[in-house]
Design a protein around this motif. Structure first.
Motif, PDB file in Angstrom:
ATOM      1  N   GLN A 194       0.618  -1.277  -0.231  1.00 11.21           N
ATOM      2  CA  GLN A 194       0.093  -0.041   0.177  1.00 11.21           C
ATOM      3  C   GLN A 194       0.800   1.235   0.034  1.00 11.21           C
ATOM      4  N   ALA A 195       0.587   2.212  -0.684  1.00 11.75           N
ATOM      5  CA  ALA A 195       1.180   3.395  -1.128  1.00 11.75           C
ATOM      6  C   ALA A 195       0.896   4.468   0.393  1.00 11.75           C
ATOM      7  N   LYS A 196       1.952   4.649   0.790  1.00 10.26           N
ATOM      8  CA  LYS A 196       2.018   5.853   1.823  1.00 10.26           C
ATOM      9  C   LYS A 196       1.300   7.039   1.349  1.00 10.26           C
ATOM     10  N   THR A 197       1.640   7.623   0.157  1.00  6.14           N
ATOM     11  CA  THR A 197       1.081   8.846  -0.376  1.00  6.14           C
ATOM     12  C   THR A 197       0.720   8.621  -1.834  1.00  6.14           C
ATOM     13  N   ALA A 198      -0.162   8.937  -2.327  1.00  5.81           N
ATOM     14  CA  ALA A 198      -0.714   9.124  -3.672  1.00  5.81           C
ATOM     15  C   ALA A 198      -0.737  10.560  -4.267  1.00  5.81           C
ATOM     16  N   PHE A 199       0.031  10.814  -4.974  1.00  3.08           N
ATOM     17  CA  PHE A 199      -0.343  12.391  -5.649  1.00  3.08           C
ATOM     18  C   PHE A 199      -1.363  12.063  -6.855  1.00  3.08           C
ATOM     19  N   PRO A 200      -2.249  13.056  -7.051  1.00  3.24           N
ATOM     20  CA  PRO A 200      -3.132  12.958  -8.118  1.00  3.24           C
ATOM     21  C   PRO A 200      -2.480  13.241  -9.244  1.00  3.24           C
ATOM     22  N   GLY A 201      -3.035  12.806 -10.315  1.00  2.00           N
ATOM     23  CA  GLY A 201      -2.447  13.267 -11.785  1.00  2.00           C
ATOM     24  C   GLY A 201      -2.938  14.550 -12.209  1.00  2.00           C
ATOM     25  N   LEU A 202      -1.894  15.085 -13.147  1.00  2.00           N
ATOM     26  CA  LEU A 202      -2.598  16.305 -13.608  1.00  2.00           C
ATOM     27  C   LEU A 202      -3.174  16.393 -15.163  1.00  2.00           C
ATOM     28  N   GLY A 203      -3.337  15.064 -15.317  1.00  2.00           N
ATOM     29  CA  GLY A 203      -4.105  14.539 -16.752  1.00  2.00           C
ATOM     30  C   GLY A 203      -3.118  14.016 -17.887  1.00  2.00           C
ATOM     31  N   SER A 204      -1.968  14.077 -17.608  1.00  2.00           N
ATOM     32  CA  SER A 204      -1.125  13.447 -18.560  1.00  2.00           C
ATOM     33  C   SER A 204      -0.444  12.147 -17.797  1.00  2.00           C
ATOM     34  N   PRO A 205      -0.050  11.251 -18.829  1.00  2.00           N
ATOM     35  CA  PRO A 205       0.597  10.055 -18.094  1.00  2.00           C
ATOM     36  C   PRO A 205       2.017  10.186 -17.810  1.00  2.00           C
ATOM     37  N   ILE A 206       2.374   9.695 -16.784  1.00  2.00           N
ATOM     38  CA  ILE A 206       3.770   9.758 -16.236  1.00  2.00           C
ATOM     39  C   ILE A 206       4.679   8.672 -17.099  1.00  2.00           C
ATOM     40  N   THR A 207       5.680   9.156 -17.827  1.00  5.12           N
ATOM     41  CA  THR A 207       6.399   8.293 -18.587  1.00  5.12           C
ATOM     42  C   THR A 207       7.921   7.763 -18.057  1.00  5.12           C
ATOM     43  N   HIS A 208       8.117   8.740 -17.022  1.00  2.00           N
ATOM     44  CA  HIS A 208       9.435   8.517 -16.356  1.00  2.00           C
ATOM     45  C   HIS A 208       9.536   9.303 -15.288  1.00  2.00           C
ATOM     46  N   VAL A 209      10.378   8.631 -13.939  1.00  2.00           N
ATOM     47  CA  VAL A 209      10.244   9.411 -12.589  1.00  2.00           C
ATOM     48  C   VAL A 209      11.569   9.018 -12.218  1.00  2.00           C
ATOM     49  N   ASP A 210      12.015  10.217 -11.252  1.00  2.76           N
ATOM     50  CA  ASP A 210      13.200  10.189 -10.642  1.00  2.76           C
ATOM     51  C   ASP A 210      12.766  10.852  -9.436  1.00  2.76           C
ATOM     52  N   VAL A 211      13.878  10.506  -8.238  1.00  2.00           N
ATOM     53  CA  VAL A 211      13.781  11.047  -7.062  1.00  2.00           C
ATOM     54  C   VAL A 211      15.108  11.457  -6.517  1.00  2.00           C
ATOM     55  N   THR A 212      15.157  12.266  -5.566  1.00  2.00           N
ATOM     56  CA  THR A 212      16.398  12.745  -5.029  1.00  2.00           C
ATOM     57  C   THR A 212      16.893  11.562  -3.959  1.00  2.00           C
ATOM     58  N   TYR A 213      18.415  11.606  -3.791  1.00  2.00           N
ATOM     59  CA  TYR A 213      18.772  10.527  -2.733  1.00  2.00           C
ATOM     60  C   TYR A 213      17.930  10.563  -1.506  1.00  2.00           C
ATOM     61  N   ASP A 214      17.728  11.907  -0.815  1.00  2.00           N
ATOM     62  CA  ASP A 214      17.033  11.944   0.183  1.00  2.00           C
ATOM     63  C   ASP A 214      15.504  11.764   0.277  1.00  2.00           C
ATOM     64  N   GLY A 215      14.879  11.582  -0.933  1.00  2.00           N
ATOM     65  CA  GLY A 215      13.466  11.410  -1.083  1.00  2.00           C
ATOM     66  C   GLY A 215      12.596  12.742  -0.723  1.00  2.00           C
ATOM     67  N   LYS A 216      13.232  13.860  -0.653  1.00  2.00           N
ATOM     68  CA  LYS A 216      12.564  15.016  -0.613  1.00  2.00           C
ATOM     69  C   LYS A 216      11.924  15.610  -1.821  1.00  2.00           C
ATOM     70  N   TRP A 217      12.257  15.351  -3.040  1.00  2.00           N
ATOM     71  CA  TRP A 217      11.734  15.568  -4.388  1.00  2.00           C
ATOM     72  C   TRP A 217      11.661  14.708  -5.198  1.00  2.00           C
ATOM     73  N   ILE A 218      10.600  14.656  -6.150  1.00  2.00           N
ATOM     74  CA  ILE A 218      10.400  13.811  -7.061  1.00  2.00           C
ATOM     75  C   ILE A 218      10.175  14.604  -8.462  1.00  2.00           C
ATOM     76  N   LEU A 219      10.698  14.051  -9.567  1.00  2.00           N
ATOM     77  CA  LEU A 219      10.574  14.814 -10.838  1.00  2.00           C
ATOM     78  C   LEU A 219       9.965  13.622 -11.837  1.00  2.00           C
ATOM     79  N   GLY A 220       8.661  13.983 -12.030  1.00  2.00           N
ATOM     80  CA  GLY A 220       7.802  13.340 -13.097  1.00  2.00           C
ATOM     81  C   GLY A 220       8.161  13.914 -14.683  1.00  2.00           C
TER      82      GLY A 220
END
Length: 650
Positions: free
Chosen positions: A470-496
Motif C-alpha cells: 500500500q502506498a504511503k502517499t498517492a499524488f493525483p495526476g494532472l491529466g498526462s501519463p507519467i512516462t519516467h520518474v526520478d527522486v532525490t537521494y534523500d527522497g524530498k523531491w520527485i521529478l515526473g
C-alpha cells in the motif's frame, strides 16, 4: 565548443529584429505560420537571441503611423472577446520576428466532436460547432478569427504574461494574444482553465468535481493560491545552510563540450558508472568508456553479443535481441540487460546477467511467480547507491500491475548455470500483485530504498522501503501519463516526466508532533505544497517539433547523505534541456512573478545536437572538479556520445 544556450522568451531585444503588420498585399493564410522550418543547429553554434516582445512590436507600429481600415463604432461594439493577434515568424533564426496578424480579432471557445480542424485537419468554418456546454462527446477548442483553431490541452503550451495581459501558445506555429484590459485577460483565463479541466478529466469545471479529481488534501493543486508553499521555502533555507555545499550554485553557468566519441554501434541506452567506467549499450554489443573529471572517453574495449552467442553454443539469446534497459550491479562488475519480448510492447519475460570483467553472459534469468511465467516492464536498483555494493544480489521490478523485488540468489544454495535445460528462475523475494488496474509505467528508488512509481493516469505513488502493498502517499495526476520518474537521494523531491512538461513535487510535510517527514514514511495530510512545472517556451516547444516529447528527466547524481542534487536534465528531440534545481525551488524566482495557476519555470539552457538524443545524464557527483558546481553532463545520440563540463561564467 558545445555552448549551451539560455532560452527565456522574455529576454527580448529592441534591436534584434524588424517588425511589420500583415497588410492587404499579403493575404494571410494559416500555413504562413509554419513556412519557416527551424534550422538544424549544432552543438557548436550559438542560437540567436529571442526577438523583441509584442510590446516592442506595438511601439514600432505606432512610430510608423500606419493607416489601417477603420471599423465603425457599431461594428466594433458587435465584436466579442476582442484581442490583438500576433504570429511569430523565423523560429530561432536571425530573421525571427513577431508579426501583427490582426489588430482587432475575436476569440471564442467552441465545443466540437469533430477531428477535422484540430491539429492537422481542415477548418470547416464551425458549421456544427457551438459554445454550448451541454454534456456529450467532444472537446473544447480555442478559435481566434479564422486563423487559429486548436484543442485546449497541454500541447498548446500556453504561457501567461500577467503584466502584459498576454498569452502565447502553439498551434502549428507560435501565436500571441494581447487583451485590452485586465478584466478581459482574466475572463479568458477562467474560460481557458474551465475548458482545459473538462477536456482533461471529462467533468465540468466546478468545486465539487475538483475535489472528485484531486481529493480534499490536494485541492491546492487545482487552486495553487490556496496551497501551502511553506515547505518550498523551508527547502530553500536548508539548501543554503547545508554544510556539504562546497561550491555555491551560481545563476550564470556555462556548459562547455569537452569530449565527443563516435560509438562503435547504434547506442540504445547509457549506463553511467560511479567508479572507473561507463557503458554504451548498442544494438549488438557494449562499448566500455573511461570516466574522467571532464566526461567520458572510449577505451577501445567492446563486448560483442554475437561473439558471446558463438561461445555459448546457442545458450544465450542476447545476440537475437536489442537490450533497451541496462542495470549495473555488484560494484559495477555485472550488468543486467533486459530486452522487450516484441517491438510493440516494452515488457520482457527475462533478462541476461553479463559479467563485465570477462565479457560473458553468465546467466539468462526468467521472471516467474508461483510457477507461472510473468513479464516486467522495468527494473531498477534497490537504492540510489546499490550498484556500488559488491555483494548486491537483489533488484526491483515493475510491471503494469506488479511491484516486486527479485533475488538472484538460489534459495537452495545451488548455483544455477546457463547450460541447464531451462533458464533459472529469479526468486520473488518481496512485492505485490495488484488486482485493480494501477497501470504502472515507471519507477525509481531513493537512497534508503523507498520507491516512487508513476502511472498512466498521471498519479505518482510513494512506497516505503518496508512495504510494497500500500502506498504511503498517492499524488493525483494532472491529466498526462507519467512516462519516467526520478527522486532525490534523500527522497524530498520527485521529478515526473510527461510528454509536454515535467512536474516537480515536494514530499515534505509536518506531522502532528511537529516533525518534518517525507511522504514515503507517512500520510501527508492536507498541508501539501502545490507542484511546480518545468516547461519549454512555446517557441522552443514548436522548434523541437510536434512529434518530439519530453523523455527521461533526471536529477543530477549523488549517493551520499547531506549532498544535494543541483540540476535537472531532460531530453526532447534533438535538445538536451537543463534546469538549475535551486532556481526552480526559489519561490521569488522571476519566472513566477507574472504567472497564473501552477508555477512554471521557463529558465533553462538548451544543448542542441544534430541528431535525436537517446539519453542525457549527469555523471556521479564525485567527478565534479573544484572549479565546477556540477559533474559533467553526458549526452548520447544514436551515433555519438558527448561530454559537457559545467563552469561558472566569468
Amino acid at each position: 565548443m558545445g555552448a549551451a544556450h539560455s532560452h527565456g522568451d522574455l529576454e527580448l531585444s529592441d534591436s534584434d529584429s524588424e517588425y511589420q503588420e500583415e497588410g492587404e498585399e499579403a493575404s494571410y493564410k494559416y500555413n504562413d505560420a509554419t513556412e519557416e522550418t527551424p534550422e538544424k543547429s549544432s552543438s557548436t553554434e550559438r542560437r540567436p537571441r529571442t526577438p523583441s516582445s509584442v510590446d516592442d512590436v506595438e511601439a514600432r507600429l505606432r512610430a510608423l503611423k500606419l493607416k489601417y481600415p477603420t471599423a465603425s463604432k457599431n461594428q466594433k461594439s458587435n465584436l466579442q472577446n476582442e484581442v490583438k493577434l500576433y504570429v511569430h515568424h523565423g523560429a530561432n533564426t536571425a530573421k525571427a520576428k513577431w508579426v501583427c496578424s490582426e489588430k482587432l480579432a475575436s476569440y471564442s471557445f467552441l465545443k466540437t466532436s469533430k477531428v477535422g480542424g484540430v491539429r492537422g485537419g481542415e477548418d470547416d468554418n464551425g458549421e456544427e460547432e457551438s459554445e454550448s456546454e451541454s454534456e456529450g462527446e467532444g472537446w473544447w477548442v480555442l478559435k481566434v478569427s479564422s486563423k487559429v483553431r486548436v484543442k485546449v490541452d497541454a500541447e498548446m503550451q500556453l504561457k501567461t504574461f500577467k503584466d502584459q495581459r498576454r498569452v502565447d501558445f502553439v498551434d502549428r506555429g507560435v501565436w500571441a494574444m494581447k487583451f485590452f484590459s485586465d478584466e478581459d485577460y482574466q475572463v479568458f483565463l477562467r474560460k481557458y482553465r474551465d475548458c482545459l479541466f473538462e477536456n482533461t478529466y471529462g467533468y465540468e469545471a466546478n468545486e465539487a468535481n475538483e475535489v472528485k479529481v484531486y481529493g480534499k488534501d490536494f485541492i491546492g493543486w487545482a487552486n495553487p493560491e490556496k496551497a501551502d508553499d511553506s515547505m518550498w521555502e523551508d527547502a530553500e533555507d536548508s539548501f543554503s545552510r547545508s554544510p556539504q555545499t562546497v561550491t555555491p550554485v551560481r545563476r550564470n553557468q556555462d556548459l562547455t563540450q569537452e569530449f565527443e566519441e563516435v560509438a562503435n554501434d547504434g547506442i540504445q541506452s547509457l549506463a553511467l558508472g560511479a567508479l572507473d567506467n561507463s557503458f554504451l549499450v548498442g544494438d549488438s554489443g557494449i562499448q566500455v568508456v573511461k570516466n574522467f573529471s571532464h566526461g567520458i572517453q572510449g577505451k577501445g574495449v567492446y563486448v560483442n553479443f554475437g561473439r558471446e552467442q558463438q561461445r555459448g553454443g546457442g545458450g544465450s539469446s542476447l545476440a537475437h535481441s536489442t537490450p533497451k534497459k541496462a542495470l549495473l550491479m555488484r560494484a559495477e562488475t555485472n550488468m543486467l540487460l533486459m530486452s522487450p519480448s516484441n517491438d510493440a510492447k516494452p515488457h520482457s519475460r527475462g533478462l541476461h546477467q553479463l559479467d563485465l570483467e570477462t565479457g560473458k553472459v553468465v546467466t539468462e534469468w526468467k521472471f516467474e511467480k508461483d510457477g507461472t511465467d510473468i513479464t516486467m516492464r522495468d527494473i531498477v536498483n534497490d537504492s540510489k547507491g546499490a550498484q556500488l555494493d559488491p555483494s548486491g544480489s537483489t533488484f526491483l521490478g515493475l510491471d503494469d500491475n506488479r511491484l516486486c523485488r527479485w533475488d538472484m540468489r538460489d534459495r537452495h544454495g545451488i548455483v544455477q548455470d546457463l547450460v541447464t535445460s531451462s533458464a533459472p528462475v529469479l526468486n520473488w523475494a518481496q512485492g505485490h500483485q495488484f488486482t485493480r488496474g494501477t497501470n504502472f509505467r515507471c519507477f525509481a528508488s531513493t537512497g534508503d530504498g523507498s520507491i516512487v512509481v508513476g502511472s498512466l493516469d498521471g498519479k505518482i505513488r510513494l512506497y516505503s522501503s518496508s512495504s510494497m502493498r500500500q502506498a504511503k502517499t498517492a499524488f493525483p495526476g494532472l491529466g498526462s501519463p507519467i512516462t519516467h520518474v526520478d527522486v532525490t537521494y534523500d527522497g524530498k523531491w520527485i521529478l515526473g516526466t510527461t510528454d509536454t512538461y515535467l512536474i516537480l513535487i515536494c514530499t515534505l510535510f509536518t506531522d502532528k508532533d511537529g516533525k518534518t517527514k517525507t511522504g514515503f514514511s507517512g500520510r501527508m495530510g492536507n498541508r501539501i505544497a502545490a507542484p511546480r512545472l518545468l516547461k519549454l517556451t512555446p517557441l522552443d516547444a514548436h522548434s523541437a517539433g510536434a512529434t518530439n516529447r519530453f523523455r527521461n528527466a533526471q536529477f543530477s547524481w549523488v549517493t551520499e547523505n547531506g549532498k544535494q542534487e543541483r540540476h535537472l536534465v531532460a531530453t526532447v528531440g534533438k535538445f538536451s534541456v537543463v534546469w538549475n534545481f535551486q532556481q526552480v525551488k526559489n519561490s521569488s524566482h522571476e519566472c513566477y512573478l507574472n504567472q497564473e495557476g501552477l508555477k512554471s519555470c521557463y529558465c533553462y539552457k538548451i544543448v542542441p545536437k544534430n541528431d535525436s538524443i537517446v539519453e542525457s545524464r549527469f555523471m556521479h557527483d564525485k567527478f565534479a572538479v573544484s572549479d565546477s558546481p556540477e559533474a559533467p553532463l553526458v549526452i548520447a545520440t544514436n551515433l555519438k556520445v558527448s561530454s559537457f563540463s559545467v563552469s561558472s561564467r566569468r
